[in-house]
Design a protein around this motif. Structure first.
Motif, mmCIF file in Angstrom:
data_model
loop_
_atom_site.group_PDB
_atom_site.id
_atom_site.type_symbol
_atom_site.label_atom_id
_atom_site.label_comp_id
_atom_site.label_asym_id
_atom_site.label_seq_id
_atom_site.Cartn_x
_atom_site.Cartn_y
_atom_site.Cartn_z
ATOM 1 N N HIS A 144 0.848 -1.198 0.000
ATOM 2 C CA HIS A 144 0.000 0.000 0.000
ATOM 3 C C HIS A 144 0.881 1.246 0.000
ATOM 4 N N ILE A 145 0.491 2.227 -0.793
ATOM 5 C CA ILE A 145 1.175 3.520 -0.777
ATOM 6 C C ILE A 145 0.214 4.525 -0.144
ATOM 7 N N LEU A 146 0.629 5.115 0.972
ATOM 8 C CA LEU A 146 -0.223 6.026 1.744
ATOM 9 C C LEU A 146 0.362 7.433 1.722
ATOM 10 N N SER A 147 -0.510 8.419 1.859
ATOM 11 C CA SER A 147 -0.025 9.788 2.007
ATOM 12 C C SER A 147 0.022 10.133 3.494
ATOM 13 N N GLY A 148 1.231 10.395 3.996
ATOM 14 C CA GLY A 148 1.389 10.766 5.403
ATOM 15 C C GLY A 148 0.973 12.197 5.672
ATOM 16 N N ARG A 149 0.668 12.944 4.607
ATOM 17 C CA ARG A 149 0.229 14.339 4.789
ATOM 18 C C ARG A 149 -1.291 14.464 4.745
ATOM 19 N N ARG A 150 -1.909 13.649 3.857
ATOM 20 C CA ARG A 150 -3.372 13.772 3.707
ATOM 21 C C ARG A 150 -4.132 12.598 4.302
ATOM 22 N N GLY A 151 -3.427 11.532 4.640
ATOM 23 C CA GLY A 151 -4.104 10.392 5.248
ATOM 24 C C GLY A 151 -4.852 9.515 4.262
ATOM 25 N N GLU A 152 -4.502 9.602 2.969
ATOM 26 C CA GLU A 152 -5.207 8.818 1.953
ATOM 27 C C GLU A 152 -4.408 7.576 1.567
ATOM 28 N N ILE A 153 -5.125 6.582 1.042
ATOM 29 C CA ILE A 153 -4.462 5.439 0.392
ATOM 30 C C ILE A 153 -4.340 5.804 -1.083
ATOM 31 N N MET A 154 -3.107 5.983 -1.564
ATOM 32 C CA MET A 154 -2.915 6.467 -2.929
ATOM 33 C C MET A 154 -2.833 5.331 -3.938
ATOM 34 N N ARG A 155 -2.387 4.156 -3.500
ATOM 35 C CA ARG A 155 -2.216 3.047 -4.441
ATOM 36 C C ARG A 155 -2.152 1.753 -3.648
ATOM 37 N N THR A 156 -2.768 0.717 -4.180
ATOM 38 C CA THR A 156 -2.663 -0.614 -3.578
ATOM 39 C C THR A 156 -2.241 -1.603 -4.652
ATOM 40 N N ILE A 157 -1.202 -2.370 -4.368
ATOM 41 C CA ILE A 157 -0.804 -3.448 -5.275
ATOM 42 C C ILE A 157 -1.222 -4.743 -4.591
ATOM 43 N N SER A 158 -2.382 -5.266 -5.014
ATOM 44 C CA SER A 158 -2.910 -6.494 -4.399
ATOM 45 C C SER A 158 -2.154 -7.693 -4.943
ATOM 46 N N GLY A 159 -1.874 -8.635 -4.056
ATOM 47 C CA GLY A 159 -1.183 -9.852 -4.484
ATOM 48 C C GLY A 159 0.168 -9.568 -5.104
ATOM 49 N N ALA A 160 0.870 -8.569 -4.533
ATOM 50 C CA ALA A 160 2.212 -8.253 -5.041
ATOM 51 C C ALA A 160 3.114 -9.457 -4.886
ATOM 52 N N ASP A 161 2.809 -10.291 -3.906
ATOM 53 C CA ASP A 161 3.601 -11.500 -3.718
ATOM 54 C C ASP A 161 2.724 -12.616 -3.190
ATOM 55 N N SER A 162 3.109 -13.840 -3.534
ATOM 56 C CA SER A 162 2.310 -14.985 -3.094
ATOM 57 C C SER A 162 2.672 -15.407 -1.680
ATOM 58 N N CYS A 163 3.779 -14.859 -1.132
ATOM 59 C CA CYS A 163 4.113 -15.173 0.266
ATOM 60 C C CYS A 163 4.434 -13.879 1.007
ATOM 61 N N SER A 164 4.696 -14.017 2.274
ATOM 62 C CA SER A 164 4.870 -12.857 3.149
ATOM 63 C C SER A 164 6.014 -11.947 2.687
ATOM 64 N N LEU A 165 5.739 -10.647 2.628
ATOM 65 C CA LEU A 165 6.776 -9.660 2.298
ATOM 66 C C LEU A 165 7.471 -9.224 3.576
ATOM 67 N N HIS A 166 8.783 -9.067 3.512
ATOM 68 C CA HIS A 166 9.543 -8.755 4.730
ATOM 69 C C HIS A 166 10.233 -7.400 4.709
ATOM 70 N N SER A 167 10.527 -6.880 3.512
ATOM 71 C CA SER A 167 11.279 -5.617 3.469
ATOM 72 C C SER A 167 10.855 -4.800 2.258
ATOM 73 N N ILE A 168 10.936 -3.472 2.419
ATOM 74 C CA ILE A 168 10.561 -2.553 1.340
ATOM 75 C C ILE A 168 11.427 -1.311 1.420
ATOM 76 N N CYS A 169 11.699 -0.732 0.261
ATOM 77 C CA CYS A 169 12.530 0.481 0.217
ATOM 78 C C CYS A 169 12.114 1.314 -0.995
ATOM 79 N N PHE A 170 11.936 2.626 -0.784
ATOM 80 C CA PHE A 170 11.709 3.538 -1.902
ATOM 81 C C PHE A 170 13.025 3.701 -2.665
ATOM 82 N N ILE A 171 12.994 3.507 -3.985
ATOM 83 C CA ILE A 171 14.167 3.821 -4.806
ATOM 84 C C ILE A 171 14.054 5.275 -5.248
ATOM 85 N N LYS A 172 12.862 5.662 -5.686
ATOM 86 C CA LYS A 172 12.521 7.059 -5.954
ATOM 87 C C LYS A 172 11.017 7.187 -5.740
ATOM 88 N N HIS A 173 10.454 8.374 -5.976
ATOM 89 C CA HIS A 173 9.031 8.591 -5.703
ATOM 90 C C HIS A 173 8.126 7.590 -6.395
#
Length: 346
Positions: A144-173
């Motif tokens: 999920h991509i959320l806006s920490g300024r407006r409190g909105e959900i801006m984007r959801t990638i459903s089923g991005a992975d078939s198993c548990s995700l453990h780490s995430i990092c922004f490369i750019k916006h």
């Protein structure tokens, strides 16, 4: 001056620790997030003693904010606001007063059951922030991509992975990279309307979870991932199929990594094996050119060129978290203690 290490027993297993930056003075305050307690909490601490004549700095609790579930990640969205992910699937944005750190943390936003299996809760395993945006992942394999300024959900990638995700990092916006339980890494283009990764590759051959991912502060195309086995993988995303370098490092999983904010050649890592190390990455970051005349990171044939120091004597329990500010490092561990390292040369 010699390295000065002091530990303070705080009666809570510390999962995340973060200095609170101050503008013109050396910061004295920090956040901690606990796990594996009956009631976990995000706390604000200070190193300032109420008695000015005392020279030794011991952490003193200023405020406590109880949460449901374990604190799985804390990242800043702004100078005095943090995004907190929790093992009950919730994500919160909390604010600390700029002037009075003793006043309780204020809840700005609260996304309930952000990660779930329908009615059943599941853990929000981690998050990352970039200029107010928040990217969250969970055991449900969603992003999920959320806006920490407006409190909105801006984007959801459903089923991005078939198993548990453990780490995430922004490369750019517009791009994030995720790592899953089996060591599969995926890059997501947030501008794309399709829920398909822009690129995917493996951490290493032996199906181990990617426990943490960071990118290089001055070369954003360089990404480092720590694995469950304690090894460190380095990618150049301009040619991302195999890691440029894979270094066997800690004897157990890498729990957190940070490049020193003042020195991009210095990397700090901590591990489930109770180790806190600093790495001189200069040997690894020396540029070499490939046949297309592109500058690449040097593959690590000569492992003797890596300078690695143990910052504190190994602990008997996991060090879960670290955060560095100039010559001082904070780390939190499963032995219910906070360690402050002073006079660290960077």
């Amino acid at each position: 001056m010699p390295l000065d290490v002091q530990g303070t027993f705080v009666s809570q297993k510390i999962n995340k620790i973060r200095w609170i930056a101050e503008d013109y003075v050396e910061t004295k305050c920090f956040f901690t997030g606990s796990w594996d307690d009956d009631v976990n909490s995000v706390k604000v601490w200070t190193l300032e003693s109420p008695h000015e004549e005392e020279e030794i700095e011991y952490p003193r609790q200023l405020s406590e904010y109880p949460v449901e579930g374990d604190v799985t990640q804390i990242k800043f969205t702004e100078k005095n606001k943090i995004a907190v992910s929790l093992s009950n699937g919730d994500v919160k944005v909390l604010e600390v007063s700029v002037y009075d750190k003793q006043s309780p943390l204020r809840e700005i936003f609260h996304w309930k059951k952000m990660h779930n299996y329908g009615e059943q809760k599941c853990s929000c395993t981690s998050l990352d922030t970039l200029e107010g945006d928040i990217a969250t992942i969970g055991e449900d394999g969603n992003v999920h991509i959320l806006s920490g300024r407006r409190g909105e959900i801006m984007r959801t990638i459903s089923g991005a992975d078939s198993c548990s995700l453990h780490s995430i990092c922004f490369i750019k916006h517009s791009e994030v990279i995720t790592g899953n339980l089996r060591g599969h890494m995926k890059i997501w283009d947030l501008r794309s309307t399709e829920n398909k990764p822009a690129a995917s590759f493996l951490l290493a051959g032996d199906e181990l979870a990617a426990t943490c991912i960071i990118n290089h502060p001055t070369q954003p195309h360089i990404v480092l991932a720590g694995s469950e086995s304690g090894s460190l993988a380095v990618w150049d995303l301009r040619m991302n199929t195999f890691p440029t370098s894979l270094v066997n490092a800690h004897t157990a999983g890498v729990s957190e990594m940070q490049f020193h904010p003042e020195n991009p050649h210095m990397l700090l890592t901590c591990s489930v094996s109770g180790e806190l190390w600093d790495w001189n990455m200069e040997a690894m970051t020396k540029s070499s050119k490939d046949q297309n005349n592109q500058v690449t990171w040097m593959p690590l044939e000569d492992k003797k060129s890596m300078m690695v120091n143990s910052v504190i004597p190994p602990l008997s329990k996991a060090i879960n978290t670290l955060h560095c500010d100039k010559g001082r490092i904070l780390c939190g561990a499963d032995n219910e203690a906070i360690y402050l390292v002073k006079n660290f040369k960077y």
